[in-house]
Design an enzyme around this catalytic site. Sequence first.
Site, PDB file in Angstrom:
ATOM      1  N   ALA A 133       0.861  -1.177   0.000  1.00  0.00           N
ATOM      2  CA  ALA A 133       0.000   0.000   0.000  1.00  0.00           C
ATOM      3  C   ALA A 133       0.898   1.228   0.000  1.00  0.00           C
ATOM      4  O   ALA A 133       2.059   1.150   0.394  1.00  0.00           O
ATOM      5  CB  ALA A 133      -0.877  -0.013   1.250  1.00  0.00           C
ATOM      6  N   GLY A 174       0.671  -5.147   0.674  1.00  0.00           N
ATOM      7  CA  GLY A 174      -0.457  -5.163  -0.249  1.00  0.00           C
ATOM      8  C   GLY A 174      -0.081  -5.788  -1.585  1.00  0.00           C
ATOM      9  O   GLY A 174      -0.926  -6.367  -2.268  1.00  0.00           O
ATOM     10  N   GLU A 185      -0.475  -9.271  -1.209  1.00  0.00           N
ATOM     11  CA  GLU A 185      -1.914  -9.571  -1.141  1.00  0.00           C
ATOM     12  C   GLU A 185      -2.552  -9.581  -2.532  1.00  0.00           C
ATOM     13  O   GLU A 185      -3.449 -10.379  -2.802  1.00  0.00           O
ATOM     14  CB  GLU A 185      -2.611  -8.567  -0.220  1.00  0.00           C
ATOM     15  CG  GLU A 185      -2.200  -8.777   1.232  1.00  0.00           C
ATOM     16  CD  GLU A 185      -2.755  -7.732   2.173  1.00  0.00           C
ATOM     17  OE1 GLU A 185      -2.425  -6.542   1.986  1.00  0.00           O
ATOM     18  OE2 GLU A 185      -3.505  -8.101   3.087  1.00  0.00           O
ATOM     19  N   GLU A 209       4.203  -5.580   7.048  1.00  0.00           N
ATOM     20  CA  GLU A 209       3.362  -4.575   7.720  1.00  0.00           C
ATOM     21  C   GLU A 209       3.664  -4.472   9.204  1.00  0.00           C
ATOM     22  O   GLU A 209       3.587  -3.399   9.795  1.00  0.00           O
ATOM     23  CB  GLU A 209       1.873  -4.927   7.524  1.00  0.00           C
ATOM     24  CG  GLU A 209       1.333  -4.610   6.139  1.00  0.00           C
ATOM     25  CD  GLU A 209       1.443  -5.777   5.171  1.00  0.00           C
ATOM     26  OE1 GLU A 209       2.284  -6.671   5.411  1.00  0.00           O
ATOM     27  OE2 GLU A 209       0.697  -5.792   4.181  1.00  0.00           O
TER      28      GLU A 209
HETATM   29  N1  3HC Z   1       4.579   3.466   0.100  1.00  0.00           N
HETATM   30  C1  3HC Z   1       5.039   4.698  -0.191  1.00  0.00           C
HETATM   31  N2  3HC Z   1       6.326   4.969  -0.453  1.00  0.00           N
HETATM   32  C2  3HC Z   1       7.189   3.938  -0.420  1.00  0.00           C
HETATM   33  C3  3HC Z   1       6.788   2.625  -0.124  1.00  0.00           C
HETATM   34  C4  3HC Z   1       5.405   2.403   0.139  1.00  0.00           C
HETATM   35  N3  3HC Z   1       4.926   1.194   0.397  1.00  0.00           N
HETATM   36  N4  3HC Z   1       7.870   1.826  -0.160  1.00  0.00           N
HETATM   37  C5  3HC Z   1       8.902   2.610  -0.483  1.00  0.00           C
HETATM   38  N5  3HC Z   1       8.502   3.892  -0.637  1.00  0.00           N
HETATM   39  C6  3HC Z   1       9.328   5.041  -1.032  1.00  0.00           C
HETATM   40  C7  3HC Z   1      10.387   5.367  -0.010  1.00  0.00           C
HETATM   41  O1  3HC Z   1       9.891   6.219   0.996  1.00  0.00           O
HETATM   42  C8  3HC Z   1      11.454   6.019  -0.852  1.00  0.00           C
HETATM   43  O2  3HC Z   1      11.053   7.342  -1.077  1.00  0.00           O
HETATM   44  P1  3HC Z   1      12.147   8.516  -1.244  1.00  0.00           P
HETATM   45  O3  3HC Z   1      12.937   8.145  -2.454  1.00  0.00           O
HETATM   46  O4  3HC Z   1      11.319   9.731  -1.383  1.00  0.00           O
HETATM   47  O5  3HC Z   1      12.959   8.502   0.011  1.00  0.00           O
HETATM   48  C9  3HC Z   1      11.356   5.284  -2.173  1.00  0.00           C
HETATM   49  O6  3HC Z   1      10.054   4.675  -2.197  1.00  0.00           O
HETATM   50  C10 3HC Z   1      12.401   4.202  -2.360  1.00  0.00           C
HETATM   51  O7  3HC Z   1      12.382   3.348  -1.214  1.00  0.00           O
HETATM   52  P2  3HC Z   1      13.724   2.743  -0.594  1.00  0.00           P
HETATM   53  O8  3HC Z   1      14.730   3.822  -0.422  1.00  0.00           O
HETATM   54  O9  3HC Z   1      13.316   1.984   0.608  1.00  0.00           O
HETATM   55  O10 3HC Z   1      14.194   1.777  -1.766  1.00  0.00           O
HETATM   56  P3  3HC Z   1      14.915   0.376  -1.675  1.00  0.00           P
HETATM   57  O11 3HC Z   1      15.153  -0.009  -3.081  1.00  0.00           O
HETATM   58  O12 3HC Z   1      16.032   0.439  -0.718  1.00  0.00           O
HETATM   59  O13 3HC Z   1      13.825  -0.619  -1.051  1.00  0.00           O
HETATM   60  C11 3HC Z   1      11.674  -1.670  -0.759  1.00  0.00           C
HETATM   61  C12 3HC Z   1      12.655  -0.949  -1.727  1.00  0.00           C
HETATM   62  C13 3HC Z   1      12.247  -3.008  -0.325  1.00  0.00           C
HETATM   63  C14 3HC Z   1      10.383  -1.869  -1.503  1.00  0.00           C
HETATM   64  C15 3HC Z   1      11.463  -0.774   0.476  1.00  0.00           C
HETATM   65  O14 3HC Z   1      11.134   0.517   0.052  1.00  0.00           O
HETATM   66  C16 3HC Z   1      10.368  -1.227   1.414  1.00  0.00           C
HETATM   67  O15 3HC Z   1      10.586  -2.105   2.215  1.00  0.00           O
HETATM   68  N6  3HC Z   1       9.198  -0.595   1.317  1.00  0.00           N
HETATM   69  C17 3HC Z   1       8.104  -0.817   2.249  1.00  0.00           C
HETATM   70  C18 3HC Z   1       7.395  -2.101   2.017  1.00  0.00           C
HETATM   71  C19 3HC Z   1       6.243  -2.230   2.964  1.00  0.00           C
HETATM   72  O16 3HC Z   1       6.350  -2.027   4.153  1.00  0.00           O
HETATM   73  N7  3HC Z   1       5.079  -2.599   2.423  1.00  0.00           N
HETATM   74  C20 3HC Z   1       3.889  -2.740   3.209  1.00  0.00           C
HETATM   75  C21 3HC Z   1       3.111  -1.476   3.111  1.00  0.00           C
HETATM   76  S1  3HC Z   1       1.712  -1.485   4.165  1.00  0.00           S
HETATM   77  C22 3HC Z   1       0.538  -2.357   3.336  1.00  0.00           C
HETATM   78  O17 3HC Z   1       0.791  -2.850   2.272  1.00  0.00           O
HETATM   79  C23 3HC Z   1      -0.794  -2.447   4.014  1.00  0.00           C
HETATM   80  C24 3HC Z   1      -1.728  -3.397   3.331  1.00  0.00           C
HETATM   81  O18 3HC Z   1      -1.593  -4.674   3.884  1.00  0.00           O
HETATM   82  C25 3HC Z   1      -3.142  -2.986   3.481  1.00  0.00           C
END
Ligand code: 3HC
Length: 674
Positions: free
Chosen positions: A62, A101, A104, A124
């Site tokens: 998400a 997500g 998912e 998450e």
């Molecule tokens: N939403 C919004 N922005 C995100 C994001 C997300 N899910 N994931 C990454 N970004 C953004 C970062 O803030 C960063 O922004 P910036 O360049 O402005 O600083 C940019 O994308 C690049 O991210 P990274 O520097 O972390 O890039 P990497 O290549 O090192 O890593 C990644 C990539 C492994 C995908 C890492 O970004 C990550 O772990 N992201 C989060 C994944 C996550 O937690 N997903 C679950 C979200 S919650 C959800 O899905 C709820 C659902 O179940 C309902």
Amino acid sequence: MSVVRTERHDDILVIISDNPPVNALSAAVRQGLEAGIKEGVADDSIAAMVIRCDGKTFFAGADISEFGKPMQEPILPILVDMIEAAGKPVVAAVHGTALGGGCEVALASHYRIAVPSAKFGTPEVKLGILPGAGGTQRLPRVAGVELALEMTAKGTMIPANRARDAGLIDRLAGEDSLEKDAIAFAREISGIRPVPKSSEKPLTHDPAVFEQFRKANARRFRGYEAPEANIACVEKATQTPYEEGVQFERMQFMKLIMGVQSAAQRHIFFAERKASKIDDVPADIKLRPIKRVGVIGAGTMGGGITMNFLSAGIPVTIVEMQQEALDRGTAIMRKNYEATAAKGRITAEQVEQAMGLLKPTLDMNDLAECDLIIEAVYENMDVKKEVFGKLDKIAKPGAILASNTSFLDVNEIAASTSRPEDVLGMHFFSPANVMKLLEVVRGDKTAGDVLATVMALAKKIRKVAVVAGVCHGFIGNRMLEPRQVEAMKLLMEGATPEQIDKVHVDFGMPMGPFQMSDLAGVDIGWHRDPNRIENIRDALCAEERWGQKKKAGWYDYDDKRNPSPSPRVAEIIEEFRKKSGAAQHEVTTEEIIERTLYPMVNEGARILEEGKAQRASDIDVVWIYGYGWPPYRGGPMFWADTEGLKKIVAGLEKHGFKISALLKEKAEKGERFT
Ligand code: 3HC
């Protein structure tokens, strides 16, 4: 142009998301996916659909930046249900990371194909929440309860081959032929009816698994709300029909996302990423190439620092004064790598690869070939200046010269060279090969490209780096000091080391000030004169109560290093109390928090005031990654914001602290730090 487009390959519709950098499932992406699925369903000439992403990764989850704002339709739970209910097969074609997500979406698709380098995860929990789009209900049905617990409650990411073994993916694609292979796969299964649905898969499990899992991870989950909520949802999946499980998941998700812990953990997610940015240096500045690193000193710090680079494939020249010390340092590095290999985390081949990149030498002139030289010698200004004076003559032009100091004046060190613009501090935390934090200390004359190069290199060696200005103790140790001072004063006024430590541990710290002192060594920085006893610590040191290494410090330790309160320490404290005539009172938990944690916030505010940290969230990153501040409290500055700055100021005033002007101003204006 829409972030989601469709392409027809005869009877297969490929739905493609292109939402850099990580294909987060923003409102526009969700709307595009919905339209793509509708298009495929409505068109009789389409037999099956493929969902894939352009760019470096499948959906990373998400869009976290949308949290806390009104959600635009379709919300993710509705979208994934729509995918599952399409009536025609949908194949998720995964590369990069299918996270949260994103995972998912893949689970709701009827089939999953992935490249061998792909990874799957539901991280998450690290944001203080849970997979809220049916993930906790579909994942155990598809991949089994045990793996679902591992992935949801711990946030473990798994590689494609493990996902295939677990049934999470149906097929591996060629690394470079994902789309082609996914289309062929979609065509192959297009006629199968009924279309298999993850939500309808039967779920078998051993009910004992849950209690075992809770017990095995109790320590790790201490203080956090989200892991238990994840476990409860997976457990629910085994107890009730799918629809009820999803409702339960929704309720738990809403509860978590509105809570302080999730806000804190999301703050840390963005804070960590922001920390790498340098406000006044252009993001596209040309970096200096770092092909070989030099490290001076093969002791615990030097060895740990070296391993970071070896592990990242960067050759290191390591210098010592004596052959014996050099051999010992090299042997310890090898032993550390071998221990990691024994745990199955790296292969024997990787051990040799890393060690093969190491060049041990007794000749400082060998550092002439290095692009970055990090000094990790004894923490003493004269010694450091001498080393930098020598380095100035040896290092090639443009080489970056770094000091691994934890509190010394980097400007003074830089002044002992003819090139202060090439000098900065790199403060690693011990054990340096394990701890994530790196304070990068910017001297007054440090060049922008030098700073940017080191910040970028930090990412390569998988550190979380924060820029700090020159001041005593930089960000972390500077804030530690008032805490230690107050903890000692509290002892004099009636508190015990156990009581103060317990308050800190209950707060969520890995240990309290006295446990930390025992671990680090009570004798660190001691004047080493047993006859000069000016305070309680001197008295402990004079009796060789130097901490865990002596099995005696603030606590007594048994052979397994289990601590127990020390009657001798209690006696010593009592003697000092009597001598000082300090008024005794019953010290409460509240007072310990106000006097040991509030002054840290006060010091953090001063650091900001003086421009020694770029932003409040950097301070939080330092404390989370360097000192084990509980992530669910978001770091000291975020915590202060949640407590309320007025309350912090009132607490500090009550105990007679001099309050930072910035803290006062923010409190008066009702502002926050973060
Ligand atoms: N939403 C919004 N922005 C995100 C994001 C997300 N899910 N994931 C990454 N970004 C953004 C970062 O803030 C960063 O922004 P910036 O360049 O402005 O600083 C940019 O994308 C690049 O991210 P990274 O520097 O972390 O890039 P990497 O290549 O090192 O890593 C990644 C990539 C492994 C995908 C890492 O970004 C990550 O772990 N992201 C989060 C994944 C996550 O937690 N997903 C679950 C979200 S919650 C959800 O899905 C709820 C659902 O179940 C309902």
